[in-house]
Design an enzyme around this catalytic site. Structure first.
Site, PDB file in Angstrom:
ATOM      1  N   TYR A  90      -9.541  -3.784  -0.790  1.00  0.00           N
ATOM      2  CA  TYR A  90     -10.303  -3.536  -2.019  1.00  0.00           C
ATOM      3  C   TYR A  90     -11.762  -3.259  -1.676  1.00  0.00           C
ATOM      4  CZ  TYR A  90      -6.162  -5.617  -4.165  1.00  0.00           C
ATOM      5  OH  TYR A  90      -4.874  -5.892  -4.539  1.00  0.00           O
ATOM      6  N   ASN A 112      -4.011   0.445 -13.287  1.00  0.00           N
ATOM      7  CA  ASN A 112      -3.459   1.769 -13.037  1.00  0.00           C
ATOM      8  C   ASN A 112      -2.174   1.982 -13.852  1.00  0.00           C
ATOM      9  OD1 ASN A 112      -2.349   4.108 -11.936  1.00  0.00           O
ATOM     10  ND2 ASN A 112      -1.878   3.159  -9.964  1.00  0.00           N
ATOM     11  N   CYS A 120      -1.447   2.664  -5.931  1.00  0.00           N
ATOM     12  CA  CYS A 120      -2.310   1.484  -5.822  1.00  0.00           C
ATOM     13  C   CYS A 120      -1.745   0.424  -4.881  1.00  0.00           C
ATOM     14  CB  CYS A 120      -2.597   0.894  -7.198  1.00  0.00           C
ATOM     15  SG  CYS A 120      -1.120   0.539  -8.161  1.00  0.00           S
ATOM     16  N   HIS A 121      -0.476   0.529  -4.541  1.00  0.00           N
ATOM     17  CA  HIS A 121       0.101  -0.413  -3.575  1.00  0.00           C
ATOM     18  C   HIS A 121      -0.539  -0.267  -2.200  1.00  0.00           C
ATOM     19  CE1 HIS A 121       2.579   3.245  -3.378  1.00  0.00           C
ATOM     20  NE2 HIS A 121       2.659   2.984  -2.083  1.00  0.00           N
ATOM     21  N   GLU A 152       6.758   3.418   3.130  1.00  0.00           N
ATOM     22  CA  GLU A 152       5.810   4.428   3.593  1.00  0.00           C
ATOM     23  C   GLU A 152       5.391   4.245   5.051  1.00  0.00           C
ATOM     24  OE1 GLU A 152       2.524   4.369   0.891  1.00  0.00           O
ATOM     25  OE2 GLU A 152       3.690   5.319  -0.696  1.00  0.00           O
TER      26      GLU A 152
END
Length: 161
Positions: A90, A112, A120-121, A152
């Site tokens: 963050y 979001n 946002c993950h 991912e």
């Protein structure tokens, strides 16, 4: 009421549309009933999200409703610049977008309305995984975040906690 509810590896995904734009994507538990897309945009969103579940490099070209404050949109634009398989804290994202507040960035991540499309993950706490969708602690939402990050990850660049 959702315009579509599709299966996801971690449960279900609800899709809301309105007019000519996507309005919201929601993570839902597995026992939620599926809903066939009720229009062209819902079908397109469902297909693109399903494609992402098969291939983490799949892109999105969905019209998003113009939601959020100017600051939230700055954060969401910053999130979109994070590549699949990479993460920022963050605080790192705050610096990237010219903000002094990691906490405000975290709040904008939680607000979001388009998770997966605005990934946002990929934003985590400096001390670990962090919360997800305004949910802290263990449970469904952090499990979703873990799944998305693992999906991912092509190399072991970070540790999932």
């Amino acid at each position: 009421m959702f315009n579509a509810v599709i299966d996801a590896p971690f449960g279900k995904v609800g899709i809301r549309t309105g007019g000519e734009a996507l309005r919201e994507i929601v993570y839902l538990p597995a026992q939620t009933a599926s809903v066939e897309p009720d229009g062209e945009l819902a079908a397109r969103a469902a297909a693109q999200i399903a494609r992402y579940f098969e291939d983490a490099d799949a892109g999105f070209d969905l019209p998003l409703a113009p939601l959020g404050t100017p600051f939230q949109r700055r954060v969401w634009d910053g999130i979109c610049a994070i590549e699949a398989g990479e993460v920022l804290t963050y605080g790192e994202l705050a610096k990237r977008i010219g903000s002094d507040s990691a906490r405000a960035v975290g709040q904008a991540c939680g607000d979001n309305p388009f998770p997966i499309v605005i990934p946002c993950h990929r934003v985590v706490s400096a001390s670990g995984l962090g919360g997800f969708a305004h949910h802290g602690g263990e449970g469904f939402f952090r499990d979703v975040k873990r799944w998305l990050l693992a999906h991912e990850c092509t190399t072991n660049r970070f540790e999932l906690r």
